[in-house]
Design an enzyme around this catalytic site. Structure first.
Site, mmCIF file in Angstrom:
data_model
loop_
_atom_site.group_PDB
_atom_site.id
_atom_site.type_symbol
_atom_site.label_atom_id
_atom_site.label_comp_id
_atom_site.label_asym_id
_atom_site.label_seq_id
_atom_site.Cartn_x
_atom_site.Cartn_y
_atom_site.Cartn_z
ATOM 1 N N GLU A 123 36.473 1.393 34.700
ATOM 2 C CA GLU A 123 37.040 0.069 34.950
ATOM 3 C C GLU A 123 37.187 -0.699 33.642
ATOM 4 O OE1 GLU A 123 36.198 -3.696 37.946
ATOM 5 O OE2 GLU A 123 34.491 -2.759 36.946
ATOM 6 N N GLU B 40 27.644 -1.268 44.801
ATOM 7 C CA GLU B 40 28.939 -0.913 44.205
ATOM 8 C C GLU B 40 28.701 -0.216 42.881
ATOM 9 O OE1 GLU B 40 32.615 -3.269 42.089
ATOM 10 O OE2 GLU B 40 31.945 -4.044 44.019
#
Length: 336
Positions: free
Chosen positions: A142, A137
């Site tokens: 974010e 990932e």
């Protein structure tokens, strides 16, 4: 040789190595306006982080104005009108996943606005959510609760770590990509914090957004960022170029080499994923620490007008594939 000289030499070697591996890529998919509707899938499963959201399908999102497009704009947002009861599944939101999976590639995200506000947990990332961390990932953009700056993070299974000294502008927060240990900011994996407050949240939006670029190869992963107001942004990034040469982009914000981690083994084909969750295991846990009032779940349920700024505005998301066959694991295929 003195230690400082050794470190300088090591940094120079890393810079030379990264430059020699960088390459030229050709535009494969240019997502602008309504093309997002064709090239992405609206996911509707329960939020895996335990967020207080209800992900809706594309038809519902369009009818509720949670998704809309124009010739040069793609919007995805959280519902900001409905008061929720405790029995409701969550505030309606949107999570999209590219139909294509990618391996070696460059992705350019031209973003005018990102979700902001207490309880928000927006993300642009790459993963294969059908298999989890076995495919790796990459969290490109974010954060939670408007806390600046952006953190770029890799998550892997097994043994994968990054060298403490490497050629990047950001600050490493952890070098163990396979770690599930909780850091002080509530995240895990190997994270690099941006040196710019303009990389995330209200400051990002006040500057009119900016550009994020990811380059992924079997040898390294790099992420760059330029604010909309930054006059140094390369024209190949800001101008929707048909090709891009990453050796011309300068030092990345975050750089993850394969010197201590077999990236080809830990990362397989990934989708591009964009979502907006609320509360959950990170934003909820850090809600009060970020200066947000009361209880995160109650905040989401009772105060819909607080989420008028919880939206993504994309000018474009462009994906480039290697111009030559120099990388043996380059790929783009449709998710079936």
């Amino acid at each position: 040789m003195h230690q400082s000289s050794l470190l300088s030499t090591a940094s120079l070697m890393l810079a030379v190595a990264r430059t020699s591996l960088a390459g030229t890529y050709t535009l494969n998919q240019n997502n602008v306006g309504s093309s997002f509707l064709d090239n992405f899938t609206w996911e509707t499963f329960e939020d895996p982080t335990g967020g207080r959201v209800n992900y809706v399908d594309q038809a519902t999102a369009l009818s509720a104005n949670l998704t809309y497009t124009s010739s040069d704009t793609f919007i995805m947002r959280v519902d900001s009108t409905t008061v929720l009861s405790s029995s409701d599944p969550g505030r309606n939101s949107v999570r999209i996943k590219s139909n294509a999976l990618y391996n070696t590639h460059v992705a350019v995200f031209d973003i005018r606005h990102m979700p902001q506000g207490c309880a928000t947990w927006p993300a642009i990332w790459e993963a294969d959510d059908s298999v989890g961390l076995d495919a790796g990932e990459i969290d490109i953009l974010e954060g939670v609760n408007d806390v600046e700056p952006n953190s770029v993070t890799l998550h892997t299974s097994g043994n994968c770590s990054m060298p403490a000294d490497r050629n990047e502008l950001g600050t490493p927060m952890s070098n163990d990509c396979g770690s599930s240990a909780t850091l002080s900011d509530g995240n895990d994996g190997c994270s690099v914090n941006s040196p710019y407050t303009s990389s995330y949240g209200p400051t990002f939006n006040n500057n009119g957004g900016g550009w994020y670029v990811l380059e992924r190869t079997a040898e390294f992963l790099s992420v760059w960022f330029w604010a909309r107001t930054d006059g140094s942004v390369p024209s190949v990034v800001s101008g929707a170029s048909g090709t891009i040469d990453t050796s011309e982009l300068g030092t990345p914000q975050a750089y993850f080499p394969n010197t201590q981690c077999d990236l080809a083994d830990h990362f397989s084909n990934n989708n591009i994923i964009v979502d907006i969750t609320l509360c959950g295991s990170w934003a909820g846990a850090r809600f009060n620490a970020a200066g947000c009032p009361g209880n995160c779940t109650d905040y989401v349920n009772m105060y819909p007008s607080n989420f008028t700024e919880a939206y993504w505005d994309f000018a474009a998301a462009r994906v480039y594939l290697p111009t030559t066959s120099s990388s043996s694991n380059s790929s783009a295929r449709r998710d079936t």
